[in-house]
Design a protein around this motif. Sequence first.
Motif, PDB file in Angstrom:
ATOM      1  N   LYS A 165     -16.723 -98.049  38.411  1.00 49.34           N
ATOM      2  CA  LYS A 165     -17.800 -97.273  37.776  1.00 49.34           C
ATOM      3  C   LYS A 165     -19.115 -97.513  38.512  1.00 49.34           C
ATOM      4  CE  LYS A 165     -17.634 -96.432  32.897  1.00 49.34           C
ATOM      5  NZ  LYS A 165     -17.599 -97.002  31.553  1.00 49.34           N
ATOM      6  N   VAL A 166     -19.358 -98.789  38.855  1.00 52.43           N
ATOM      7  CA  VAL A 166     -20.596 -99.120  39.584  1.00 52.43           C
ATOM      8  C   VAL A 166     -20.544 -98.478  40.970  1.00 52.43           C
ATOM      9  CG1 VAL A 166     -21.984-101.005  40.548  1.00 52.43           C
ATOM     10  CG2 VAL A 166     -21.002-101.216  38.259  1.00 52.43           C
ATOM     11  N   GLY A 167     -19.388 -98.543  41.619  1.00 47.35           N
ATOM     12  CA  GLY A 167     -19.237 -97.936  42.943  1.00 47.35           C
ATOM     13  C   GLY A 167     -19.600 -96.462  42.934  1.00 47.35           C
ATOM     14  N   ARG A 168     -19.221 -95.770  41.859  1.00 54.55           N
ATOM     15  CA  ARG A 168     -19.544 -94.341  41.760  1.00 54.55           C
ATOM     16  C   ARG A 168     -21.041 -94.116  41.576  1.00 54.55           C
ATOM     17  NH1 ARG A 168     -15.019 -94.459  38.428  1.00 54.55           N
ATOM     18  NH2 ARG A 168     -13.223 -93.711  39.595  1.00 54.55           N
ATOM     19  N   GLU A 169     -21.728 -95.084  40.980  1.00 58.43           N
ATOM     20  CA  GLU A 169     -23.163 -94.909  40.700  1.00 58.43           C
ATOM     21  C   GLU A 169     -24.059 -95.284  41.877  1.00 58.43           C
ATOM     22  OE1 GLU A 169     -24.723 -96.105  36.976  1.00 58.43           O
ATOM     23  OE2 GLU A 169     -23.292 -94.784  35.949  1.00 58.43           O
ATOM     24  N   ILE A 170     -23.528 -96.063  42.824  1.00 58.49           N
ATOM     25  CA  ILE A 170     -24.403 -96.575  43.901  1.00 58.49           C
ATOM     26  C   ILE A 170     -25.122 -95.448  44.658  1.00 58.49           C
ATOM     27  CG2 ILE A 170     -24.446 -97.841  46.112  1.00 58.49           C
ATOM     28  CD1 ILE A 170     -22.334 -99.752  44.850  1.00 58.49           C
ATOM     29  N   ILE A 211     -14.515-105.299  45.015  1.00 57.25           N
ATOM     30  CA  ILE A 211     -14.478-103.945  45.588  1.00 57.25           C
ATOM     31  C   ILE A 211     -15.582-103.831  46.637  1.00 57.25           C
ATOM     32  CG2 ILE A 211     -15.783-103.152  43.547  1.00 57.25           C
ATOM     33  CD1 ILE A 211     -14.576-100.360  43.978  1.00 57.25           C
ATOM     34  N   THR A 212     -15.277-103.159  47.730  1.00 60.46           N
ATOM     35  CA  THR A 212     -16.317-102.893  48.738  1.00 60.46           C
ATOM     36  C   THR A 212     -16.338-101.402  49.017  1.00 60.46           C
ATOM     37  OG1 THR A 212     -15.830-105.020  49.772  1.00 60.46           O
ATOM     38  CG2 THR A 212     -17.195-103.498  51.030  1.00 60.46           C
ATOM     39  N   ARG A 213     -17.546-100.866  49.010  1.00 65.63           N
ATOM     40  CA  ARG A 213     -17.744 -99.489  49.442  1.00 65.63           C
ATOM     41  C   ARG A 213     -18.879 -99.471  50.455  1.00 65.63           C
ATOM     42  NH1 ARG A 213     -13.391 -99.104  47.737  1.00 65.63           N
ATOM     43  NH2 ARG A 213     -12.597 -97.685  46.149  1.00 65.63           N
ATOM     44  N   SER A 214     -18.742 -98.556  51.426  1.00 62.25           N
ATOM     45  CA  SER A 214     -19.757 -98.433  52.469  1.00 62.25           C
ATOM     46  C   SER A 214     -20.359 -97.037  52.363  1.00 62.25           C
ATOM     47  CB  SER A 214     -19.115 -98.627  53.840  1.00 62.25           C
ATOM     48  OG  SER A 214     -18.535 -99.922  53.895  1.00 62.25           O
ATOM     49  N   ILE A 256     -13.962-101.165  53.593  1.00 63.17           N
ATOM     50  CA  ILE A 256     -13.469-100.497  52.378  1.00 63.17           C
ATOM     51  C   ILE A 256     -12.466-101.452  51.751  1.00 63.17           C
ATOM     52  CG2 ILE A 256     -12.327 -98.473  51.401  1.00 63.17           C
ATOM     53  CD1 ILE A 256     -13.131 -96.933  53.971  1.00 63.17           C
ATOM     54  N   GLU A 257     -12.729-101.800  50.495  1.00 64.16           N
ATOM     55  CA  GLU A 257     -11.881-102.795  49.826  1.00 64.16           C
ATOM     56  C   GLU A 257     -11.433-102.291  48.459  1.00 64.16           C
ATOM     57  OE1 GLU A 257     -13.908-106.430  48.670  1.00 64.16           O
ATOM     58  OE2 GLU A 257     -11.997-107.478  48.521  1.00 64.16           O
ATOM     59  N   ASP A 258     -10.127-102.395  48.244  1.00 67.80           N
ATOM     60  CA  ASP A 258      -9.575-102.057  46.933  1.00 67.80           C
ATOM     61  C   ASP A 258      -8.694-103.173  46.435  1.00 67.80           C
ATOM     62  OD1 ASP A 258     -10.166 -99.162  45.968  1.00 67.80           O
ATOM     63  OD2 ASP A 258     -10.070 -99.086  48.156  1.00 67.80           O
ATOM     64  N   THR A 300     -10.756 -97.581  41.808  1.00 68.69           N
ATOM     65  CA  THR A 300     -10.544 -96.140  42.009  1.00 68.69           C
ATOM     66  C   THR A 300     -11.761 -95.386  42.563  1.00 68.69           C
ATOM     67  OG1 THR A 300     -11.192 -95.817  39.721  1.00 68.69           O
ATOM     68  CG2 THR A 300      -8.817 -95.968  40.143  1.00 68.69           C
ATOM     69  N   ALA A 301     -12.887 -96.035  42.788  1.00 71.80           N
ATOM     70  CA  ALA A 301     -14.083 -95.301  43.247  1.00 71.80           C
ATOM     71  C   ALA A 301     -13.784 -94.606  44.585  1.00 71.80           C
ATOM     72  CB  ALA A 301     -15.249 -96.277  43.413  1.00 71.80           C
ATOM     73  N   PRO A 302     -14.423 -93.442  44.849  1.00 76.80           N
ATOM     74  CA  PRO A 302     -14.175 -92.723  46.104  1.00 76.80           C
ATOM     75  C   PRO A 302     -14.380 -93.633  47.319  1.00 76.80           C
ATOM     76  CG  PRO A 302     -15.642 -91.479  44.698  1.00 76.80           C
ATOM     77  CD  PRO A 302     -15.434 -92.806  44.035  1.00 76.80           C
ATOM     78  N   ARG A 303     -13.512 -93.419  48.307  1.00 76.55           N
ATOM     79  CA  ARG A 303     -13.551 -94.283  49.503  1.00 76.55           C
ATOM     80  C   ARG A 303     -14.085 -93.573  50.735  1.00 76.55           C
ATOM     81  NH1 ARG A 303      -8.998 -94.342  46.617  1.00 76.55           N
ATOM     82  NH2 ARG A 303      -8.760 -96.283  45.499  1.00 76.55           N
TER      83      ARG A 303
END
Length: 368
Positions: free
Chosen positions: A158-163, A237-240, A342-344, A358-361
């Motif tokens: 959820k946080v990943g989607r908001e960043i 989780i990691t998102r770039s 990218i980490e899941d 599940t946040a978009p990668r």
Amino acid sequence: MKPRIQKIFQNLSPAPDALVFANAVDPHLDQTFFYVFDVPAGLFEGSVAIAHPDGKLDILTASLEAETAREAAKRDPNVEVHVIGRDETDAEAKRILGGATTIGLNYRELTHEWFLRLERAFDDAKWVDASNAIRRARVTKDPNEIQLLRKAAEIGSKVGREIPGLLKAGMTELELAAEMEYRMNRFGASGRSFSTIVAFGPHSAEPHYSPAETKLKAGDSIVCDFGAYYRRYASDITRSYHFGRRDDEMKRVHETVEAAQKAALEAIRPGVPAKEVHLAAQRVIDASPWKGRLTHGVGHSIGLVVHDGWAYAGTAEDPLEVGMAITVEPGIYLPGHGGVRIEDDVVVTKTGYEFLTTAPREYIEVAA
Ligand code: GLY
Ligand code: MN
């Protein structure tokens, strides 16, 4: 948690007469204490858990967490709680352990001070290193653990989607980290599962960077690596992201990391040596213009702590097992320029894997 206790004993041959898990002061708490004693709240500093081969559990704790411990014990008929003064712990442990002669300890988590104390209390005991048996038991999760990991992962997603909506020119890495951590708690986390990594621009090329005062500016790559605790279970989780127009190179880097992660995920199956997951990602990266720029192992086990006792890289022969919860986190790092990771979090299933996060990668370029 009788089945968990028995799972540890089954991994020990010959089995000791009892297992003792002793907590020191936070952060020197043995999370195995919370693996065998399902208690959602409380710190339990100085507390001791004594586990028996029949699955019974004695908890020695101080009045600080007495009610929490008693409530938890009501839900588990195998647990007996002993509320005692700190200076009574050794004598009470002796009384409970009676004639036990071989005692298993978690060598990886027990402090030296606790060991000396136990040696004094049980001067003729034979100590058994139970740490591998514990790690083996903890690495595959039961359905209840998977449910908690899923909740922790949902918070991270959820946080990943908001960043992308939080990014503003001029904000510092620390400010973004604060916004993310605030949201984790609002979404139900009890806290962060490790120190949040937010890295702008060239800092994103450093996998374990610590956020500081660097300000976000157009053209920066951004790596956000973070996780939530939900009822003691961690996500990671990691998102770039890319702020403003990035050069085409970083877009291609991002696409390569996505492809590497897909290849790694496709390698996941029970029985496969874990190194195959790492090597699948490495092959994709080494066939790209960024050969050699994957500078760390592709994942680790996740559970009661973010690095839950086991990690894998290109030489890990350990076979994957159904119920293992692991991260899959390839990255490419270009020093002085930028990085992408990218980490899941996934669970190994009979046929492959299931995503917890599940946040978009995919490549996300946020207008500056
Ligand atoms: N999340 C940081 C790491 O796995 O190393
Ligand atoms: Mn990780």
